[in-house]
Design an enzyme around this catalytic site. Structure first.
Site, PDB file in Angstrom:
ATOM      1  CG  ASP A 132       1.830  43.023  52.541  1.00 14.19           C
ATOM      2  OD1 ASP A 132       1.972  43.708  51.435  1.00 14.19           O
ATOM      3  OD2 ASP A 132       2.699  41.971  52.765  1.00 14.19           O
ATOM      4  NE  ARG A 182       1.979  45.052  46.830  1.00 12.79           N
ATOM      5  CZ  ARG A 182       2.655  44.636  48.010  1.00 12.79           C
ATOM      6  NH1 ARG A 182       2.090  43.814  49.094  1.00 12.79           N
ATOM      7  NH2 ARG A 182       3.927  44.593  48.213  1.00 12.79           N
TER       8      ARG A 182
END
Length: 305
Positions: A132, A182
């Site tokens: 992330d 992402r």
């Protein structure tokens, strides 16, 4: 009003007093609504339910900005056990994690050592691990770590944030790795010196990044609840004959469940981000700050049924 709401929820996300109350009293309230559970074991039944509905999952043990080597090592061990359970239970799930949870703010060698153990396990079990993205001071270090490990491992992906000016160049620089990316709008409070201050500019940059990533042949996760972004992606892939095997939509657990189901019925791959753990309060407040519509989505999810 949007800017005021964003600043308000970001302010709440950093309130240590409210976070402590949420940890002590709110875990059971949030479980099965906006988080899977207080640990991975208690989240598995929700993951199975999502899988039965045709939805893929990525799980995240909430918690970041770890300043203790002992805690970073504990998080590493917990992540390894999660990957092994995903494989053993045959769950359609990936794992997401933050570098600060593995000790990024402590020592680079500590992060590398912990990440190596996690990715060794991920490769053996064929479970994708997504790094992330965090706030701007940690952005370059996170990308550098991703590059370092992408040279050696296949089960690794990362996240790029559309509200940062630098992201278009980051996407170009990562092109040679043919990465699984992402793409998100971004949820941290950043200076206008490094991030687009206006939503319309973030949206336009997001669309540009989606197009560039897909046309470069990257496997791309479009992580958004925004109907305009979803429809833009549908039209883009239709125009360029991009197969549904090259991209997926990602949404948060407990939000837009009907939209998730509808996309699956229409033949699109959808992955649900299922966080778990006691440290859920800051995550929840940042999601509220990210997009005002998330507030109504979240409360519908909390009070449904």
């Amino acid at each position: 009003m949007e800017a005021i709401a964003r600043d308000f929820f970001l302010f709440l996300s950093k309130n240590s007093f409210l976070n402590k109350i949420a940890q002590k009293r709110g875990g059971k309230f949030a479980a099965g609504k906006i988080i899977g559970g207080i640990d991975f074991q208690s989240s598995m039944r929700f993951i199975r339910d999502l899988n039965k509905s045709g939805l893929s999952v990525t799980v995240d043990h909430l918690g970041e900005f770890v300043d203790s080597e002992e805690v970073a090592n504990e998080r590493t061990e917990e992540c390894i056990q999660t990957i092994e359970m995903i494989a053993r239970e045959n769950l359609d799930s990936q794992v997401s994690l933050k570098m600060t949870s593995l000790g990024l703010d402590i020592d680079h060698n500590l992060v590398v050592r912990n990440m190596t153990r996690i990715l060794d396990t991920a490769e053996r079990n064929n479970v994708m691990v997504t790094i992330d993205m965090e706030d701007v001071p940690r952005c370059q270090a996170t990308i550098d770590i991703f590059r370092e490990f992408k040279e050696k491992y296949s089960c690794i992906s990362t996240v790029l944030q559309a509200y940062l000016y630098r992201t278009e160049q980051d996407l170009k620089d990562l092109g040679r790795y043919h990465p699984f990316l992402r793409l998100v709008k971004g949820a941290y409070k950043e200076s206008p010196e490094v991030a687009f201050p206006e939503k319309k500019d973030v949206d336009e940059n997001y669309k540009k990044l989606i197009e560039q990533s897909l046309l470069n042949g990257n496997y791309t996760a479009i992580a958004s609840h925004d109907d305009q972004i979803i429809e833009y992606t549908k039209k883009l892939v239709e125009k360029h004959n991009i197969p549904t095997t090259q991209f997926e939509f990602q949404m948060l657990y407990g939000m837009r469940s009907k939209t998730q189901s509808r996309l699956v019925k229409d033949g699109y791959k959808v992955r649900v981000y299922v966080p778990y753990g006691l440290d859920w309060y800051g995550y929840f407040m940042r999601r509220m700050a990210e997009r005002p519509q998330n507030i109504s989505f979240a409360f519908k999810g909390i009070f449904k049924g």
